[in-house]
Design a protein around this motif. Sequence first.
Motif, short mmCIF file in Angstrom:
data_model
loop_
_atom_site.label_atom_id
_atom_site.label_comp_id
_atom_site.label_asym_id
_atom_site.label_seq_id
_atom_site.Cartn_x
_atom_site.Cartn_y
_atom_site.Cartn_z
N GLU A 16 0.83 -1.21 0.00
CA GLU A 16 0.00 0.00 0.00
C GLU A 16 0.87 1.26 0.00
N ALA A 19 2.46 1.59 -3.46
CA ALA A 19 1.44 2.01 -4.43
C ALA A 19 1.11 3.49 -4.27
N SER A 23 1.67 6.33 -7.15
CA SER A 23 0.47 6.97 -7.70
C SER A 23 0.66 8.47 -7.84
N ARG A 28 -3.59 6.21 -10.79
CA ARG A 28 -3.72 5.49 -9.52
C ARG A 28 -3.12 4.10 -9.67
N SER A 30 -2.53 0.46 -7.79
CA SER A 30 -3.06 -0.32 -6.67
C SER A 30 -1.96 -1.18 -6.05
N GLN A 33 -1.33 -4.22 -8.13
CA GLN A 33 -0.51 -3.99 -9.33
C GLN A 33 0.97 -4.08 -8.97
#
Length: 53
Positions: A16, A19, A23, A28, A30, A33
């Motif tokens: 998190e 990411a 981003s 964005r 995730s 990803q």
Amino acid sequence: MQRKLPMSESTLQILEQVAEEASSDERRVSPMQIAALLVEDAAKGLAEQLQQD
């Protein structure tokens, strides 16, 4: 949220964070990803090692 790839809470928190850093306002990214990219990279590295042996 049920993940398709089981992992510890600490691993999810790291994903998190990564990411969020990756981003932007326009794009964005995730956590999953990031996880997919890491799995692909690890699999490629393993395949290369197997070919060397």
